[in-house]
Design a protein around this motif. Sequence first.
Motif, mmCIF file in Angstrom:
data_model
loop_
_atom_site.group_PDB
_atom_site.id
_atom_site.type_symbol
_atom_site.label_atom_id
_atom_site.label_comp_id
_atom_site.label_asym_id
_atom_site.label_seq_id
_atom_site.Cartn_x
_atom_site.Cartn_y
_atom_site.Cartn_z
ATOM 1 N N SER B 33 0.821 -1.207 0.000
ATOM 2 C CA SER B 33 0.000 0.000 0.000
ATOM 3 C C SER B 33 0.862 1.267 0.000
ATOM 4 C CB SER B 33 -0.941 0.001 1.213
ATOM 5 O OG SER B 33 -0.221 0.213 2.406
ATOM 6 N N VAL B 54 2.480 7.807 0.015
ATOM 7 C CA VAL B 54 1.151 7.662 0.626
ATOM 8 C C VAL B 54 0.061 8.023 -0.380
ATOM 9 C CG1 VAL B 54 1.873 7.998 3.022
ATOM 10 C CG2 VAL B 54 1.337 9.991 1.610
ATOM 11 N N TYR B 57 -3.235 6.145 -0.301
ATOM 12 C CA TYR B 57 -4.141 6.556 0.767
ATOM 13 C C TYR B 57 -4.804 7.891 0.435
ATOM 14 C CZ TYR B 57 -2.248 2.797 3.613
ATOM 15 O OH TYR B 57 -1.907 1.574 4.096
ATOM 16 N N ILE B 61 -8.740 7.611 0.421
ATOM 17 C CA ILE B 61 -9.357 8.167 1.622
ATOM 18 C C ILE B 61 -9.365 9.694 1.585
ATOM 19 C CG2 ILE B 61 -9.220 8.251 4.149
ATOM 20 C CD1 ILE B 61 -7.865 5.437 3.874
ATOM 21 N N ALA B 262 -4.320 -0.060 -0.070
ATOM 22 C CA ALA B 262 -4.424 1.059 0.867
ATOM 23 C C ALA B 262 -5.732 0.990 1.658
ATOM 24 C CB ALA B 262 -4.335 2.386 0.118
ATOM 25 N N ALA B 266 -6.207 0.162 5.625
ATOM 26 C CA ALA B 266 -6.919 1.090 6.518
ATOM 27 C C ALA B 266 -8.048 0.369 7.251
ATOM 28 C CB ALA B 266 -7.467 2.271 5.716
#
Lengths: 289, 293
Positions: B33, B54, B57, B61, B262, B266
């Motif tokens: 991820s 990242v 993510y 998100i 990812a 989470a």
Amino acid sequence: MPKFLSGDHPFPWLAPMFAMIIAFGIYPLIYSIWLSTQGKVPGLRDYKFIGAENWIKAFSDDRFIDSLVVTIEYTLICLVIQVVLGMAIAMLLDCERRGYGLLRALMTLPLVVPPAVTGMMFLLMEDGQFGVLSYYLKEMGLVDPDNPILASTSMALWGVMAADIWQWTPFMVLILMAGLRALPKEPFEAAAIDGANWWQTLRHLTLPMLSRVIATAVLIRTIDLYRIYDYIFAMTSGGPGTATETLSFYAGRVFGVANFPYAATLSLLTLIMLNVICFAFIKIFRVKF
Amino acid sequence: MPGHASKVILRDILAWFVVLVFIFPLFWWVLASFKPYTAIFAQPPVYADFQPTVENYEVTIGGKSRINLEGGVGGQTGGASSYYSLTSIYDSLIVAIGSTFCALLLATLAAFALSRFPIPGKDHMVFFVLAQRMMPPIAVAIPLFFIFRDMGLRDSHLGLILAHTLINLPLAVLLLKSFFDDVPVELDESAMLDGATRFQVFRMVVLPLVKGGLAATAVLCFIFSWTEFLISLLLTTSIRTIPVKITTFVTSTGTEWGLITALGSAALVPSFIFIMLVQKHLVRGLTLGSLKD
């Protein structure tokens, strides 16, 4: 304080739960049974009563029989592997020395991964081109590079079972370890004095004394294995062909093509078989809840 | 004894090896991820030789749009927006918290009665509750699909909460009953001699004593709802809990593995935190209270 709860009658305490179970458990079940007796009327949204036709159809439906065989195969193989592996790991980790607490905690992690995520995880790892598991298996010569695991009729079910075994062996480990810890020490000391070896102790002491725990764990696992759906959906969609199509998955697929009465019949058949298996198991092995 | 010492070390090595093998898929998943898209597919697999990011993510998100979507389009709306998953996280939270609350409410009352009242046919009743656990989700989902459609509950949070409450009830009842059974009946009796009603005993004597058990039951109900797949899949179309959402990232034109890993990673966070909190009750919960830990 609610007045109705002040008396000494259990009814008000139990009523909300039973109302819930009847409304969203029993009533849907009855609805399902009704639905299974219906047939499609072309051009109308209504159904017509056709009695047991759907039920009879199921037993001459090769695909249903195939999915039953896949389900039984899946359940039995996973059960055996999970019990044996679970027992071995439980005995390995049942140790009071430093570090073993951490090992036991790490071992429980797979249990709370959503099964759909586990399915995706193994789908990625078993990918024929770039999967990490496929890569190492290819390096070791265990997998044919031209025949990816999940695309091969003979290997796909094993590919799915790997996800199940990864996720649920920790369940066996946890339960069997709890069982091991609850065993009295004296018989083992006596056996050691009598010079019993490791295998004799396991065979004549540990396993018989753990039988109730094992039976409970096997029962709970059987319930979940028999109705397996998530891994199949995420990993193979029942394929290649119908090689990994289980009962629940077949019923889901029939539902997906809008043959609702037949889907209801298939899901009821799954329910009935599962209940027969469970009740027989509970009676034979005297599992108590 | 040198022989003994080497045996101990051998056991340590074997134990660590086995556990690390089991944890490897999770490790690989979380690692992926943080990888740029191409590093996920590198052969031989890379463990440290990549630039951590990242971005996966941020897209799933954080809602950041990504221009170079290398996979295909997924979901119903198509394009990058269908990978935005914050609403899925909300959906999952609402359903899991709602169903946990409902299941606990109904189950504490019922479990207390089953633990304390002399009820004729009690064993059959407990068994009836247990039998609910043997329902395959597909057998629940198909009729509920039609019943909820007629009631206007299909594709609603409330509908999914009710369905998850039903599947969590057996667990909650049997587990709480086993915790209530651990509280000595003499406590009830002395309180009732002092003039307390059953409900007062329940609220002021028994409940405070099983706080830990209540918390463990709540956590397990939450996790079962959080991870449930088939019922959520069939009963909803616009509401997408995380397990269902994540499977929509696989499309006929490609699979967004970076985003899947990812969101998948989470989704593990709440479960991991919770399970660490109730470690000691885990066995009892998984066996529906039939084995006391």
